[in-house]
Design a protein around this motif. Structure first.
Motif, PDB file in Angstrom:
ATOM      1  N   UNK A   4       0.833  -1.206   0.000  1.00 21.70           N
ATOM      2  CA  UNK A   4       0.000   0.000   0.000  1.00 21.70           C
ATOM      3  C   UNK A   4       0.866   1.253   0.000  1.00 21.70           C
ATOM      4  N   UNK A   5       1.964   1.222   0.756  1.00 23.85           N
ATOM      5  CA  UNK A   5       2.872   2.368   0.803  1.00 23.85           C
ATOM      6  C   UNK A   5       3.461   2.651  -0.583  1.00 23.85           C
ATOM      7  N   UNK A   6       3.969   1.615  -1.250  1.00 26.34           N
ATOM      8  CA  UNK A   6       4.581   1.822  -2.558  1.00 26.34           C
ATOM      9  C   UNK A   6       3.547   2.209  -3.609  1.00 26.34           C
ATOM     10  N   UNK A   7       2.343   1.688  -3.480  1.00 25.64           N
ATOM     11  CA  UNK A   7       1.282   2.074  -4.400  1.00 25.64           C
ATOM     12  C   UNK A   7       0.999   3.574  -4.305  1.00 25.64           C
ATOM     13  N   UNK A   8       0.936   4.090  -3.077  1.00 22.07           N
ATOM     14  CA  UNK A   8       0.690   5.521  -2.887  1.00 22.07           C
ATOM     15  C   UNK A   8       1.870   6.356  -3.355  1.00 22.07           C
ATOM     16  N   UNK A   9       3.090   5.875  -3.110  1.00 19.27           N
ATOM     17  CA  UNK A   9       4.277   6.615  -3.539  1.00 19.27           C
ATOM     18  C   UNK A   9       4.341   6.698  -5.066  1.00 19.27           C
ATOM     19  N   UNK A  10       4.065   5.600  -5.743  1.00 26.33           N
ATOM     20  CA  UNK A  10       4.083   5.597  -7.203  1.00 26.33           C
ATOM     21  C   UNK A  10       2.987   6.496  -7.765  1.00 26.33           C
ATOM     22  N   UNK A  11       1.801   6.473  -7.152  1.00 30.17           N
ATOM     23  CA  UNK A  11       0.722   7.354  -7.610  1.00 30.17           C
ATOM     24  C   UNK A  11       1.102   8.818  -7.415  1.00 30.17           C
ATOM     25  N   UNK A  12       1.745   9.139  -6.285  1.00 27.51           N
ATOM     26  CA  UNK A  12       2.164  10.510  -6.016  1.00 27.51           C
ATOM     27  C   UNK A  12       3.177  10.990  -7.045  1.00 27.51           C
ATOM     28  N   UNK A  13       4.108  10.123  -7.430  1.00 26.97           N
ATOM     29  CA  UNK A  13       5.178  10.522  -8.338  1.00 26.97           C
ATOM     30  C   UNK A  13       4.747  10.498  -9.799  1.00 26.97           C
ATOM     31  N   UNK A  14       3.966   9.483 -10.190  1.00 27.49           N
ATOM     32  CA  UNK A  14       3.648   9.302 -11.605  1.00 27.49           C
ATOM     33  C   UNK A  14       2.209   9.637 -11.975  1.00 27.49           C
ATOM     34  N   UNK A  15       1.328   9.682 -10.988  1.00 27.68           N
ATOM     35  CA  UNK A  15      -0.085   9.905 -11.263  1.00 27.68           C
ATOM     36  C   UNK A  15      -0.842   8.641 -11.630  1.00 27.68           C
ATOM     37  N   UNK A  16      -0.159   7.496 -11.684  1.00 23.43           N
ATOM     38  CA  UNK A  16      -0.813   6.242 -12.052  1.00 23.43           C
ATOM     39  C   UNK A  16      -0.930   5.337 -10.841  1.00 23.43           C
ATOM     40  N   UNK A  17      -2.097   4.727 -10.692  1.00 26.89           N
ATOM     41  CA  UNK A  17      -2.311   3.793  -9.597  1.00 26.89           C
ATOM     42  C   UNK A  17      -1.893   2.397 -10.006  1.00 26.89           C
ATOM     43  N   UNK A  18      -1.033   1.798  -9.206  1.00 28.97           N
ATOM     44  CA  UNK A  18      -0.626   0.409  -9.399  1.00 28.97           C
ATOM     45  C   UNK A  18      -0.937  -0.299  -8.088  1.00 28.97           C
ATOM     46  N   UNK A  19      -1.879  -1.206  -8.111  1.00 25.94           N
ATOM     47  CA  UNK A  19      -2.368  -1.801  -6.866  1.00 25.94           C
ATOM     48  C   UNK A  19      -1.402  -2.816  -6.269  1.00 25.94           C
ATOM     49  N   UNK A  20      -0.565  -3.434  -7.118  1.00 23.20           N
ATOM     50  CA  UNK A  20       0.336  -4.493  -6.637  1.00 23.20           C
ATOM     51  C   UNK A  20       1.753  -4.242  -7.161  1.00 23.20           C
ATOM     52  N   UNK A  21       2.400  -3.160  -6.707  1.00 21.58           N
ATOM     53  CA  UNK A  21       3.695  -2.767  -7.285  1.00 21.58           C
ATOM     54  C   UNK A  21       4.845  -3.707  -6.968  1.00 21.58           C
ATOM     55  N   UNK A  22       4.698  -4.583  -5.989  1.00 25.28           N
ATOM     56  CA  UNK A  22       5.770  -5.531  -5.683  1.00 25.28           C
ATOM     57  C   UNK A  22       5.574  -6.879  -6.374  1.00 25.28           C
ATOM     58  N   UNK A  23       4.525  -7.005  -7.161  1.00 27.14           N
ATOM     59  CA  UNK A  23       4.258  -8.271  -7.839  1.00 27.14           C
ATOM     60  C   UNK A  23       5.397  -8.625  -8.784  1.00 27.14           C
ATOM     61  N   UNK A  24       5.891  -9.854  -8.662  1.00 17.70           N
ATOM     62  CA  UNK A  24       6.907 -10.337  -9.577  1.00 17.70           C
ATOM     63  C   UNK A  24       6.331 -11.105 -10.749  1.00 17.70           C
ATOM     64  N   UNK A  25       5.017 -11.117 -10.875  1.00 14.29           N
ATOM     65  CA  UNK A  25       4.341 -11.773 -11.997  1.00 14.29           C
ATOM     66  C   UNK A  25       4.017 -10.691 -13.011  1.00 14.29           C
ATOM     67  N   UNK A  26       4.856 -10.556 -14.034  1.00 13.46           N
ATOM     68  CA  UNK A  26       4.717  -9.449 -14.969  1.00 13.46           C
ATOM     69  C   UNK A  26       5.229  -9.837 -16.339  1.00 13.46           C
ATOM     70  N   UNK A  27       4.698  -9.187 -17.354  1.00 20.12           N
ATOM     71  CA  UNK A  27       5.080  -9.472 -18.735  1.00 20.12           C
ATOM     72  C   UNK A  27       5.467  -8.177 -19.432  1.00 20.12           C
ATOM     73  N   UNK A  28       6.459  -8.246 -20.308  1.00 16.62           N
ATOM     74  CA  UNK A  28       6.919  -7.072 -21.040  1.00 16.62           C
ATOM     75  C   UNK A  28       7.053  -7.401 -22.521  1.00 16.62           C
ATOM     76  N   UNK A  29       6.919  -6.352 -23.357  1.00 14.86           N
ATOM     77  CA  UNK A  29       7.152  -6.527 -24.785  1.00 14.86           C
ATOM     78  C   UNK A  29       8.620  -6.233 -25.107  1.00 14.86           C
ATOM     79  N   UNK A  30       8.979  -6.259 -26.379  1.00 12.29           N
ATOM     80  CA  UNK A  30      10.384  -6.078 -26.756  1.00 12.29           C
ATOM     81  C   UNK A  30      10.883  -4.671 -26.449  1.00 12.29           C
ATOM     82  N   UNK A  31      10.004  -3.687 -26.488  1.00 10.71           N
ATOM     83  CA  UNK A  31      10.399  -2.331 -26.139  1.00 10.71           C
ATOM     84  C   UNK A  31      10.941  -2.270 -24.718  1.00 10.71           C
ATOM     85  N   UNK A  32      10.219  -2.877 -23.791  1.00  7.61           N
ATOM     86  CA  UNK A  32      10.649  -2.851 -22.392  1.00  7.61           C
ATOM     87  C   UNK A  32      11.800  -3.825 -22.161  1.00  7.61           C
ATOM     88  N   UNK A  33      11.813  -4.929 -22.892  1.00  8.02           N
ATOM     89  CA  UNK A  33      12.971  -5.821 -22.809  1.00  8.02           C
ATOM     90  C   UNK A  33      14.256  -5.057 -23.109  1.00  8.02           C
TER      91      UNK A  33
END
Length: 239
Positions: free
Chosen positions: A137-166
Motif C-alpha cells: 500500500x505504501x509503494x502504491x501511494x508513492x508511485x501514484x504521487x510521483x507518476x499519477x498512475x495507480x498500481x495496486x500491486x507494485x511488488x508483484x513479480x508476476x509481470x510481462x513485457x514486450x520487446x520495447x521494455x525488454x
C-alpha cells in the motif's frame, strides 16, 4: 496496431535455492505448453541439477546477484534470442500459469508495454502477510504521487513485457528489490503500464528473502531509488 496472434514467449524464472519448488513448477509449465528459462542465481543446493534433469533451459550465474541481476540476465537472453514477450515468473510456486493468457493480453492488443499481475484488484487468493500488504500500500501511494498512475500491486513479480521494455531492461534494471522501482522507470520513459487481476498461491516451500529487519531496509532503499529515478530526465524508449 495489429495483434500478434503467435508471439514468441519466454518465462524467466529467477531461482535461488528453490529445490523444493522448481521441479514441480517446471513440469506444470511444460504441461501448459510454455517455454521457460531458469536463471540459477548462485544456488548452493541442487536447484540447477534438478532443472537439468528435467531438461529445462538453465543459465547458472557464478555468484548470487540477487533478484535484479537474475531477472536482467533473463531479459538479456530473451531479447538476444528474439522473443516477443518475456514473463517474469517466480520459482517458489506462488504464480499460476493459468493466468498467463490474461497477463499478456494487454501486450498483444497493443494497449500496454508492461503488464502486472495484481492480487489486489479482485482481492482473491493468497493476499500475503500483513507486513507485506502494508508495504505494498505504501509503494502504491508513492508511485501514484510521483507518476499519477495507480498500481495496486507494485511488488508483484508476476509481470510481462514486450520487446520495447525488454530493450530498456537490458540496458538498465534495478539490482535490489526491483519491482516498484522498475515501474517508475518504465513510466518515466513513456512506457504504458497495465494491471490484470490474478490469483496467487502461498509459497510452496523454502522462505522469502524479505523478512523482519530486511523489510525495513527494503522500504528505505526502494523509496530512495524511486525518488532518485523520478528526478531523472524523461523520454520515450521504443524498439
Amino acid at each position: 496496431m495489429t495483434a500478434n496472434l503467435n508471439p514468441k514467449v519466454l518465462l524467466i524464472i529467477p531461482a535461488f535455492n528453490e529445490r523444493e519448488n522448481i521441479g514441480p513448477l517446471l513440469l506444470s509449465l511444460r504441461e501448459h505448453g510454455y517455454e521457460a528459462l531458469v536463471v540459477n542465481d548462485g544456488s548452493t543446493d541442487d536447484t540447477a541439477s534438478i532443472c537439468s534433469a528435467i531438461g529445462a533451459s538453465v543459465v547458472s550465474l557464478p555468484c548470487n546477484l540477487g533478484i535484479g541481476g537474475a531477472v536482467q540476465t533473463g531479459y538479456k537472453y530473451a531479447y538476444a534470442h528474439g522473443y516477443d514477450i518475456a514473463i517474469q515468473f517466480d520459482g517458489d510456486g506462488q504464480h499460476r500459469a493459468e493466468f498467463i493468457p490474461a497477463l499478456i493480453a494487454p501486450l498483444l492488443a497493443g494497449e500496454a508495454d508492461l503488464a502486472i499481475g495484481s492480487r489486489y484488484i479482485e482481492k482473491e487468493g493468497f493476499q500475503s502477510t500483513f507486513l507485506r500488504r502494508a508495504g505494498i500500500r505504501y509503494f502504491s501511494r508513492l508511485i501514484r504521487l510521483i507518476t499519477g498512475q495507480t498500481v495496486t500491486d507494485p511488488t508483484s513479480g508476476f509481470r510481462a513485457v514486450n520487446r520495447s521494455i525488454m530493450a530498456m531492461f537490458t540496458a538498465h534494471y534495478p539490482t535490489d528489490y526491483p519491482e516498484p522501482e522498475s515501474i517508475v522507470h518504465v513510466l518515466r520513459l513513456g512506457g504504458r503500464v497495465a494491471e490484470v487481476p490474478v490469483l496467487m498461491s502461498e509459497r510452496a516451500g523454502g522462505r522469502s528473502s524479505i523478512r523482519s529487519l530486511r523489510s525495513v531496509y527494503y522500504m528505505i532503499k526502494v523509496s530512495l531509488a524511486i525518488l532518485i529515478d523520478s528526478l531523472r530526465g524523461s523520454g520515450v524508449h521504443r524498439t
